[in-house]
Design a protein around this motif. Structure first.
Motif, mmCIF file in Angstrom:
data_model
loop_
_atom_site.group_PDB
_atom_site.id
_atom_site.type_symbol
_atom_site.label_atom_id
_atom_site.label_comp_id
_atom_site.label_asym_id
_atom_site.label_seq_id
_atom_site.Cartn_x
_atom_site.Cartn_y
_atom_site.Cartn_z
ATOM 1 N N THR A 1 -56.268 7.810 -46.250
ATOM 2 C CA THR A 1 -57.533 8.133 -45.757
ATOM 3 C C THR A 1 -57.609 7.358 -44.073
ATOM 4 O OG1 THR A 1 -58.647 7.744 -47.907
ATOM 5 C CG2 THR A 1 -59.959 7.318 -46.002
ATOM 6 N N ALA A 2 -56.911 6.540 -43.724
ATOM 7 C CA ALA A 2 -57.189 6.193 -42.324
ATOM 8 C C ALA A 2 -56.150 7.060 -41.657
ATOM 9 C CB ALA A 2 -56.410 4.904 -42.319
ATOM 10 N N PHE A 3 -55.111 7.698 -42.053
ATOM 11 C CA PHE A 3 -54.441 8.619 -41.298
ATOM 12 C C PHE A 3 -55.359 10.040 -41.193
ATOM 13 C CE2 PHE A 3 -50.793 11.841 -41.355
ATOM 14 C CZ PHE A 3 -50.302 11.480 -39.890
ATOM 15 N N PHE A 4 -55.970 10.494 -42.268
ATOM 16 C CA PHE A 4 -56.802 11.578 -42.127
ATOM 17 C C PHE A 4 -57.931 11.364 -41.111
ATOM 18 C CE2 PHE A 4 -55.670 12.496 -47.052
ATOM 19 C CZ PHE A 4 -54.510 12.827 -46.549
ATOM 20 N N ALA A 5 -58.520 10.346 -41.053
ATOM 21 C CA ALA A 5 -59.688 9.917 -40.108
ATOM 22 C C ALA A 5 -59.335 9.814 -38.759
ATOM 23 C CB ALA A 5 -60.590 9.004 -40.805
ATOM 24 N N GLY A 6 -58.148 9.733 -38.402
ATOM 25 C CA GLY A 6 -57.507 9.404 -37.129
ATOM 26 C C GLY A 6 -57.803 7.756 -36.802
ATOM 27 N N LYS A 7 -57.569 7.022 -37.687
ATOM 28 C CA LYS A 7 -57.641 5.774 -37.740
ATOM 29 C C LYS A 7 -56.219 4.942 -37.721
ATOM 30 C CE LYS A 7 -62.323 5.339 -37.452
ATOM 31 N NZ LYS A 7 -63.096 5.130 -36.314
ATOM 32 N N ALA A 8 -55.346 5.902 -38.021
ATOM 33 C CA ALA A 8 -53.888 5.295 -37.897
ATOM 34 C C ALA A 8 -53.063 6.579 -37.300
ATOM 35 C CB ALA A 8 -53.569 4.992 -39.212
ATOM 36 N N SER A 9 -52.278 6.041 -36.490
ATOM 37 C CA SER A 9 -51.530 7.196 -35.774
ATOM 38 C C SER A 9 -50.201 7.437 -36.551
ATOM 39 C CB SER A 9 -51.218 6.880 -34.245
ATOM 40 O OG SER A 9 -52.551 6.670 -33.751
ATOM 41 N N MET A 10 -49.571 6.464 -36.974
ATOM 42 C CA MET A 10 -48.440 6.415 -37.721
ATOM 43 C C MET A 10 -48.286 5.811 -39.002
ATOM 44 S SD MET A 10 -45.275 6.008 -34.850
ATOM 45 C CE MET A 10 -45.750 4.447 -34.449
ATOM 46 N N VAL A 11 -47.755 6.327 -40.198
ATOM 47 C CA VAL A 11 -47.966 5.933 -41.476
ATOM 48 C C VAL A 11 -46.645 5.886 -42.119
ATOM 49 C CG1 VAL A 11 -50.497 5.956 -41.624
ATOM 50 C CG2 VAL A 11 -48.741 7.641 -42.492
ATOM 51 N N LEU A 12 -46.287 5.076 -43.136
ATOM 52 C CA LEU A 12 -45.215 5.350 -43.909
ATOM 53 C C LEU A 12 -45.646 5.601 -45.504
ATOM 54 C CD1 LEU A 12 -42.313 2.588 -43.396
ATOM 55 C CD2 LEU A 12 -42.254 4.757 -42.895
#
Length: 433
Positions: free
Chosen positions: A259-270
């Protein structure tokens, strides 16, 4: 005349009874989990319906059973109650524990009945999957969907931060440097899931990419939580949160990370390869995927699930279950499931199909997991797998919450794991008089 009529009646009944098995069905139970995001449960239900309609010998009753851990508990409870499921889509790393507890059966008799061998049966499956499919030299699981962790990253954030999206970070140092540049306001440069099951899998990835072994692949009673490779991985996570401040403090479940990735609140995720289809459908801005960054070497654990058969069922149920397993694990079925979910197909032949070639040409992000396979290693599998895994996860979660330092966390995790595995270790150790 009366005797003749009775004789004819008996003969008719005998013929009718003899003909019955030709069109009767064997009903079997199939338990399956849905461990990642997406519409997987509905698609699996569709597949089972398709199978049931394709033939008349077997009727599969499918039951969605939650997470991998929940599925194991529910299948064991059903077996204990005298109603073992015929087939279970089980976390691929549970086979050692389930074999030791006597819950699942060897599939070698089915191979023999089919006049084939384990080697011939597995030759079309990617070599990286063989270890988790076998226990003590026998086949106990048939790979169905598999994954590796992947680094997902926001292309627009990279450009905004002056980073080249065509050159994602390859090392831990490069990832820290990129995450610092990407962290901005309430946006985190990096995030990773820290819930049960996911966290243990990712810590295995970090430990292995730091040059170490997570567990003894040949013995179910030994883990390496307090070794330098795991200590380095734990310190890396600790530093991402508290030193570099590029990752939020606390435990975030997989859904929160995506959800954070979709919202632009996280730039890189594993996240898992199994999340790829969900991210492809849900991400509104450009993204890309890359290998898990390394410190010492490229290395990732295999994830996903295999099809297993539970002990305690009838011979008819076994035959029906094996027939269903062969259909589910066929090239065409696995290829379609891969395209729908994002998991990579366990069979190499799936990628020779025109529809798969066309799919990968349109979705090159689906190829990254395949490119990682030469560096893939077995998934964590021991006696009391879940509890031993949680022994580490509890400590890493404490670290992520700021309650423990890395050095103490790995020591405590090792102590707890050793205590849990002691019964098995005692049965296998040489006891001298």
């Amino acid at each position: 005349m009366r005797i003749g009529r009775l004789g004819l009646g008996a003969l008719a009944l005998s013929l009718a009874t003899a003909a019955w098995p030709a069109w009767s069905q064997t009903k079997i139970d199939f338990f399956f989990p849905v461990p990642v995001e997406g519409k997987l449960a509905r698609e699996m239900t569709r597949l089972v319906k398709l199978y049931n309609e394709s033939q008349k010998e077997v009727e599969v009753v499918a039951s969605y059973t939650g997470s991998y851990d929940d599925t194991k508990l529910k299948a064991q409870a059903a077996a204990k109650a005298g109603k073992p499921p015929s087939v279970v889509l089980m976390s691929a790393n549970f086979n050692v524990d389930l074999k030791l507890s006597g819950d699942i059966i060897s599939l070698e008799p089915m191979l023999k009945a089919d006049e084939t061998t384990r080697e011939d049966f597995l030759k079309d499956f990617w070599p990286a999957l063989h270890a988790n499919a076998t226990v003590d030299g026998e086949l106990y699981g048939v790979p169905f969907h598999n994954s590796t962790p992947l680094l997902y990253y926001n292309v627009e954030h990279f450009k905004e931060a002056g980073l080249d999206p065509a050159k994602p970070p390859r090392t831990w140092a490069e990832m820290v440097d990129a995450a610092k540049k990407l962290t901005k306001g309430d946006r985190s440069g990096f995030m990773m899931p820290a819930g049960y099951d996911y966290l243990g899998w990712l810590m295995e990835a970090l430990s292995m990419s730091n040059g170490g072994r997570y567990f003894n692949e040949d013995y179910g009673g030994e883990v390496y939580y307090d070794q330098p490779s795991m200590l380095g991985a734990a310190r890396f996570v600790e530093d991402l949160i508290f030193k570099h401040k590029v990752m939020p403090q606390g435990v975030t479940e997989a859904g929160g990370v995506s959800t954070a990735f979709f919202a632009g609140k996280a730039s890189m995720v594993l996240l898992s390869t199994g999340s790829l289809s969900f991210i492809r459908e849900s991400m509104k801005t450009p993204y890309d995927v890359a290998f898990v960054p390394k410190n010492v070497r490229n290395a990732v654990p295999i994830g996903g699930a295999s099809l297993v058969m539970f002990a305690g069922q009838s011979e008819d149920s076994k035959k029906a279950g094996w027939k269903f397993i062969k259909w589910l694990s066929s090239t065409d079925t696995l290829g379609g499931w891969s395209r729908f979910t994002g998991y990579f197909a366990p069979r190499k032949s799936a990628y020779d199909k025109p529809e798969m070639k066309e799919f990968i040409a349109k979705n090159p992000d689906a190829k990254v997991a395949l490119d990682q396979l030469p560096y893939a290693k077995p998934w964590f599998a021991t006696y009391q797998t879940v509890a031993v895994r949680k022994a580490l996860e509890d400590e890493i979660q404490a670290l992520m919450n700021g309650k423990k330092k890395a050095d103490q966390a790995v020591k405590d995790a090792q102590k707890k794991a050793d205590e849990l595995m002691r019964p098995y270790a005692e049965t296998t150790s040489l006891k001298l008089p």
